[in-house]
Design a protein around this motif. Structure first.
Motif, PDB file in Angstrom:
ATOM      1  N   GLY A  64      10.391   6.506  -4.347  1.00 37.07           N
ATOM      2  CA  GLY A  64       9.380   7.164  -3.522  1.00 37.07           C
ATOM      3  C   GLY A  64      10.032   7.993  -2.449  1.00 37.07           C
ATOM      4  O   GLY A  64      11.217   7.822  -2.140  1.00 37.07           O
ATOM      5  N   MET A  74       5.360  12.427   5.493  1.00 33.56           N
ATOM      6  CA  MET A  74       5.407  11.088   6.079  1.00 33.56           C
ATOM      7  C   MET A  74       6.373  11.008   7.262  1.00 33.56           C
ATOM      8  O   MET A  74       6.505   9.951   7.880  1.00 33.56           O
ATOM      9  CB  MET A  74       5.838  10.056   5.022  1.00 33.56           C
ATOM     10  CG  MET A  74       4.996  10.016   3.750  1.00 33.56           C
ATOM     11  SD  MET A  74       3.206  10.232   3.923  1.00 33.56           S
ATOM     12  CE  MET A  74       2.742   8.924   5.032  1.00 33.56           C
ATOM     13  N   GLU A 109       4.045  13.077 -10.807  1.00 31.83           N
ATOM     14  CA  GLU A 109       5.432  12.626 -10.985  1.00 31.83           C
ATOM     15  C   GLU A 109       5.909  12.836 -12.421  1.00 31.83           C
ATOM     16  O   GLU A 109       5.108  12.993 -13.344  1.00 31.83           O
ATOM     17  CB  GLU A 109       5.534  11.131 -10.639  1.00 31.83           C
ATOM     18  CG  GLU A 109       4.924  10.800  -9.275  1.00 31.83           C
ATOM     19  CD  GLU A 109       5.559   9.628  -8.574  1.00 31.83           C
ATOM     20  OE1 GLU A 109       6.582   9.115  -9.058  1.00 31.83           O
ATOM     21  OE2 GLU A 109       5.014   9.245  -7.517  1.00 31.83           O
ATOM     22  N   GLU A 140       1.034   8.689  -9.898  1.00 35.52           N
ATOM     23  CA  GLU A 140       1.064   7.433  -9.157  1.00 35.52           C
ATOM     24  C   GLU A 140      -0.076   7.420  -8.146  1.00 35.52           C
ATOM     25  O   GLU A 140      -0.332   8.423  -7.467  1.00 35.52           O
ATOM     26  CB  GLU A 140       2.399   7.229  -8.419  1.00 35.52           C
ATOM     27  CG  GLU A 140       2.366   5.855  -7.734  1.00 35.52           C
ATOM     28  CD  GLU A 140       3.579   5.456  -6.935  1.00 35.52           C
ATOM     29  OE1 GLU A 140       4.367   6.328  -6.538  1.00 35.52           O
ATOM     30  OE2 GLU A 140       3.707   4.236  -6.688  1.00 35.52           O
ATOM     31  N   ILE A 142      -0.827   5.794  -4.781  1.00 32.76           N
ATOM     32  CA  ILE A 142      -0.231   4.998  -3.700  1.00 32.76           C
ATOM     33  C   ILE A 142      -1.340   4.541  -2.761  1.00 32.76           C
ATOM     34  O   ILE A 142      -2.391   5.196  -2.643  1.00 32.76           O
ATOM     35  CB  ILE A 142       0.860   5.779  -2.928  1.00 32.76           C
ATOM     36  CG1 ILE A 142       0.324   7.111  -2.400  1.00 32.76           C
ATOM     37  CG2 ILE A 142       2.089   5.967  -3.773  1.00 32.76           C
ATOM     38  CD1 ILE A 142       1.228   7.750  -1.366  1.00 32.76           C
ATOM     39  N   PHE A 151       3.533   4.179   9.391  1.00 34.96           N
ATOM     40  CA  PHE A 151       4.577   3.196   9.117  1.00 34.96           C
ATOM     41  C   PHE A 151       5.940   3.776   9.417  1.00 34.96           C
ATOM     42  O   PHE A 151       6.069   4.954   9.754  1.00 34.96           O
ATOM     43  CB  PHE A 151       4.529   2.754   7.652  1.00 34.96           C
ATOM     44  CG  PHE A 151       4.380   3.864   6.642  1.00 34.96           C
ATOM     45  CD1 PHE A 151       5.314   4.867   6.557  1.00 34.96           C
ATOM     46  CD2 PHE A 151       3.289   3.897   5.780  1.00 34.96           C
ATOM     47  CE1 PHE A 151       5.187   5.872   5.625  1.00 34.96           C
ATOM     48  CE2 PHE A 151       3.148   4.908   4.837  1.00 34.96           C
ATOM     49  CZ  PHE A 151       4.105   5.902   4.765  1.00 34.96           C
ATOM     50  N   VAL A 156       7.612   0.280   4.990  1.00 35.33           N
ATOM     51  CA  VAL A 156       7.209   0.794   3.675  1.00 35.33           C
ATOM     52  C   VAL A 156       7.936   0.065   2.541  1.00 35.33           C
ATOM     53  O   VAL A 156       7.337  -0.295   1.530  1.00 35.33           O
ATOM     54  CB  VAL A 156       7.496   2.312   3.581  1.00 35.33           C
ATOM     55  CG1 VAL A 156       7.416   2.806   2.155  1.00 35.33           C
ATOM     56  CG2 VAL A 156       6.520   3.066   4.428  1.00 35.33           C
ATOM     57  N   SER A 162       4.238   1.230  -1.085  1.00 31.98           N
ATOM     58  CA  SER A 162       2.825   1.630  -1.245  1.00 31.98           C
ATOM     59  C   SER A 162       2.357   1.632  -2.690  1.00 31.98           C
ATOM     60  O   SER A 162       1.277   2.170  -2.994  1.00 31.98           O
ATOM     61  CB  SER A 162       2.559   3.016  -0.627  1.00 31.98           C
ATOM     62  OG  SER A 162       3.046   3.123   0.670  1.00 31.98           O
TER      63      SER A 162
HETATM   64  O1  0L1 Z   1       5.742   6.874  -4.003  1.00 33.37           O
HETATM   65  C1  0L1 Z   1       5.882   7.327  -2.852  1.00 33.37           C
HETATM   66  O2  0L1 Z   1       6.457   8.403  -2.615  1.00 33.37           O
HETATM   67  C2  0L1 Z   1       5.305   6.559  -1.703  1.00 33.37           C
HETATM   68  C3  0L1 Z   1       6.353   6.008  -0.845  1.00 33.37           C
HETATM   69  C4  0L1 Z   1       5.758   5.261   0.304  1.00 33.37           C
HETATM   70  C5  0L1 Z   1       5.265   6.111   1.405  1.00 33.37           C
HETATM   71  C6  0L1 Z   1       3.829   6.490   1.255  1.00 33.37           C
HETATM   72  O3  0L1 Z   1       2.959   5.604   1.228  1.00 33.37           O
HETATM   73  O4  0L1 Z   1       3.545   7.685   1.234  1.00 33.37           O
END
Ligand code: 0L1
Ligand code: MG
Length: 262
Positions: A64, A74, A109, A140, A142, A151, A156, A162
């Motif tokens: 992630g 983020m 993804e 995905e 999340i 966070f 995380v 997530s």
């Molecule tokens: O799969 C991801 O890129 C999520 C990583 C965790 C951070 C988020 O919740 O965005």
């Protein structure tokens, strides 16, 4: 490590209960600012054990925060790694119930499936491509257990990055049949294109995320086993979804995959 075994077990129980009850929580580093990376992965491992002890299977892994878009969204600078449990998997074109989630977002993804084990240190893109059976489109879902997705990276990691749901599908291709750097993707929500990108958005090449995962596991005495499904990370920013939404990911030359939120 800075946390004792009891605290790690208690935090794993707390975070997994939030996941199972679709309840949010402040980030755990508010109460445990001294927590280090080993503590964070130990909490994630304890969540994983809680699931396997109840009979769940771990069916894949994920990287992630592997794209600059996601890192910027983020406010962080390093990729993180997690696991995928059997109940996270949704059928292609299937339904995802938002009642079971807190504030879901979707990420487009590229998924890899390995045919040979990959072990770091020293794993690189070439080794990943040589060990890859096929690649295919994946979405995905999340769902950070942290209130308002607020966070830090250690929180995380403890929260299994997530991870909540995912779907893979479309056309699976041998990695040799697609240039994963230049392959284009379009994410549609309710028939409208909402995010675009190319594979290179993920660390220059999505296979680099898999190599980083193998090196991360290698440093902890582990490996990516043969036959593992791995989500390599969102190519674009994550897109919020709600009941009634449908999303489709189209990947150049690899068809499409989608799901509906109910
Ligand atoms: O799969 C991801 O890129 C999520 C990583 C965790 C951070 C988020 O919740 O965005
Ligand atoms: Mg992701």
């Amino acid at each position: 490590m800075k946390l004792d075994a009891r605290t790690i077990a208690a935090l794993a129980e707390h975070l997994e209960t939030c996941e199972l009850e679709a309840r949010d929580t402040p980030k755990i580093t508010d109460e445990h600012p001294q927590m280090d990376w080993d503590d964070a992965y130990a909490i994630q491992d304890a969540i994983r054990r809680r699931k396997t002890d109840r009979g769940h299977r771990i069916i894949g892994l994920k990287a992630g925060l592997t794209s600059h878009a996601k890192m910027k969204q983020m406010g962080v600078a390093t990729p993180v790694f997690g696991f995928l449990a059997d109940n996270f998997a949704l059928p292609e074109g299937g339904e995802c119930s938002v009642r079971d989630l807190i504030h879901p977002k979707v990420e487009p993804e590229i998924a890899f499936v390995t045919r040979r084990a990959l072990k770091g240190p020293g794993c690189h893109i070439g080794a990943v491509l040589a060990a890859t059976d096929f690649v295919l489109p994946g979405i995905e879902v999340i769902d950070s257990r942290y209130r308002d997705f607020k966070f830090d990276l250690k929180s995380v990691v403890a929260d299994n990055t997530s991870a909540a749901r995912f779907v893979v599908g479309g056309r699976a291709l041998p990695a040799s049949e697609v240039d994963l750097r230049t392959v284009g993707i379009v994410l549609e929500k309710n028939g409208e294109p909402v995010a675009f990108g190319a594979g290179a958005a993920v660390l220059g090449h999505p296979a680099a995320a898999i190599a980083m995962l193998a090196n991360h596991l290698g440093a902890r005495g582990g490996e990516i086993p043969a036959g593992t499904l791995i989500l390599s990370g969102g190519i674009t920013e994550a897109v919020a979804v709600a009941a009634g939404d449908s999303v489709t990911l189209r990947v150049q030359g690899m068809g499409s995959v989608g799901m509906r939120f109910t």
